[in-house]
Design an enzyme around this catalytic site. Structure first.
Site, PDB file in Angstrom:
ATOM      1  N   ASN A 101     -12.881  -3.398   2.547  1.00  0.00           N
ATOM      2  CA  ASN A 101     -13.881  -2.339   2.621  1.00  0.00           C
ATOM      3  C   ASN A 101     -14.810  -2.475   1.416  1.00  0.00           C
ATOM      4  O   ASN A 101     -14.347  -2.526   0.271  1.00  0.00           O
ATOM      5  CB  ASN A 101     -13.195  -0.967   2.615  1.00  0.00           C
ATOM      6  CG  ASN A 101     -12.381  -0.739   3.877  1.00  0.00           C
ATOM      7  OD1 ASN A 101     -12.804  -1.111   4.971  1.00  0.00           O
ATOM      8  ND2 ASN A 101     -11.217  -0.150   3.742  1.00  0.00           N
ATOM      9  N   GLN A 161     -14.198   2.367   1.472  1.00  0.00           N
ATOM     10  CA  GLN A 161     -13.605   1.971   0.192  1.00  0.00           C
ATOM     11  C   GLN A 161     -13.364   3.215  -0.663  1.00  0.00           C
ATOM     12  O   GLN A 161     -14.251   4.050  -0.834  1.00  0.00           O
ATOM     13  CB  GLN A 161     -14.522   0.993  -0.566  1.00  0.00           C
ATOM     14  CG  GLN A 161     -13.874   0.448  -1.829  1.00  0.00           C
ATOM     15  CD  GLN A 161     -14.689  -0.651  -2.518  1.00  0.00           C
ATOM     16  OE1 GLN A 161     -15.851  -0.875  -2.174  1.00  0.00           O
ATOM     17  NE2 GLN A 161     -14.085  -1.317  -3.481  1.00  0.00           N
ATOM     18  N   VAL A 205     -10.977   2.804  -3.557  1.00  0.00           N
ATOM     19  CA  VAL A 205     -10.647   2.275  -4.894  1.00  0.00           C
ATOM     20  C   VAL A 205     -11.639   1.149  -5.178  1.00  0.00           C
ATOM     21  O   VAL A 205     -11.684   0.153  -4.441  1.00  0.00           O
ATOM     22  CB  VAL A 205      -9.200   1.746  -4.962  1.00  0.00           C
ATOM     23  CG1 VAL A 205      -8.912   1.201  -6.357  1.00  0.00           C
ATOM     24  CG2 VAL A 205      -8.193   2.856  -4.602  1.00  0.00           C
ATOM     25  N   HIS A 229     -10.156  -5.415  -3.160  1.00  0.00           N
ATOM     26  CA  HIS A 229      -8.803  -5.627  -2.634  1.00  0.00           C
ATOM     27  C   HIS A 229      -8.884  -6.051  -1.181  1.00  0.00           C
ATOM     28  O   HIS A 229      -9.724  -5.559  -0.430  1.00  0.00           O
ATOM     29  CB  HIS A 229      -7.926  -4.388  -2.793  1.00  0.00           C
ATOM     30  CG  HIS A 229      -8.549  -3.117  -2.320  1.00  0.00           C
ATOM     31  ND1 HIS A 229      -9.516  -2.449  -3.048  1.00  0.00           N
ATOM     32  CD2 HIS A 229      -8.374  -2.399  -1.182  1.00  0.00           C
ATOM     33  CE1 HIS A 229      -9.880  -1.369  -2.392  1.00  0.00           C
ATOM     34  NE2 HIS A 229      -9.221  -1.316  -1.242  1.00  0.00           N
ATOM     35  N   HIS A 279      -6.844  -5.945   2.236  1.00  0.00           N
ATOM     36  CA  HIS A 279      -5.709  -5.365   2.951  1.00  0.00           C
ATOM     37  C   HIS A 279      -5.124  -6.453   3.855  1.00  0.00           C
ATOM     38  O   HIS A 279      -5.855  -7.038   4.673  1.00  0.00           O
ATOM     39  CB  HIS A 279      -6.162  -4.212   3.850  1.00  0.00           C
ATOM     40  CG  HIS A 279      -6.737  -3.021   3.137  1.00  0.00           C
ATOM     41  ND1 HIS A 279      -6.026  -1.854   2.936  1.00  0.00           N
ATOM     42  CD2 HIS A 279      -7.966  -2.805   2.601  1.00  0.00           C
ATOM     43  CE1 HIS A 279      -6.794  -0.969   2.308  1.00  0.00           C
ATOM     44  NE2 HIS A 279      -7.982  -1.520   2.105  1.00  0.00           N
ATOM     45  N   ASP A 339       0.856  -1.189   0.000  1.00  0.00           N
ATOM     46  CA  ASP A 339       0.000   0.000   0.000  1.00  0.00           C
ATOM     47  C   ASP A 339       0.894   1.241   0.000  1.00  0.00           C
ATOM     48  O   ASP A 339       1.882   1.312   0.718  1.00  0.00           O
ATOM     49  CB  ASP A 339      -0.918  -0.009   1.238  1.00  0.00           C
ATOM     50  CG  ASP A 339      -2.059   0.969   1.101  1.00  0.00           C
ATOM     51  OD1 ASP A 339      -3.218   0.525   0.993  1.00  0.00           O
ATOM     52  OD2 ASP A 339      -1.802   2.205   1.098  1.00  0.00           O
TER      53      ASP A 339
END
Ligand code: AMP
Length: 115
Positions: A88, A95, A97, A101, A103, A31
């Protein structure tokens, strides 16, 4: 299908990333704004907006995402200490993006529940 996002550009190699792990279907990279000593994002190369928009057809890919997250945790030395996985789903819960995804967070203590 999700819209074009910054992660689409990373998958195509148009934007650089600090890659940690990759398979034919999954990419993991650090990240850019880490929230912990280890903060890696695991994304499917085939884009899904978030879990709320996943279908039965995505079941295998979702499983592979989890196993990739496990592999990232192992590569980052988090097997013993533990790690947190966060997804998220939607702007209201954080969220930013809109390409699914996971994390992978670790290397420090975390509290519960999250804020
Ligand atoms: P979320 O808020 O769950 O959508 O998470 C999006 C994450 O993507 C954030 O933690 C950002 O710091 C991260 N991010 C955004 N752009 C990049 C990038 N170019 N490379 C790596 N991570 C990024």
């Amino acid at each position: 299908m999700s819209e074009e996002t910054i992660f689409s550009k990373i998958i195509r190699g148009e934007i650089p990333c600090d890659k940690v792990y990759e398979t034919d279907e999954v990419l993991a990279f650090r990240d850019i704004n880490p929230a912990a000593p280890v903060h890696v994002l695991v994304i499917p190369k085939r884009s899904i907006v978030h879990v709320g928009q996943a279908h039965q057809d995505d079941a295998l890919l979702l499983g592979k995402l989890m196993l990739a997250a496990k592999e990232v945790a192992r590569l980052e030395g988090l097997e013993e200490s533990g790690f947190r996985l966060v997804i998220n789903n939607g702007a209201e819960v954080g969220q930013t993006v809109f390409h699914l995804h996971v994390h992978v967070l670790g290397g420090r203590a975390f509290s519960w529940p999250p804020g």
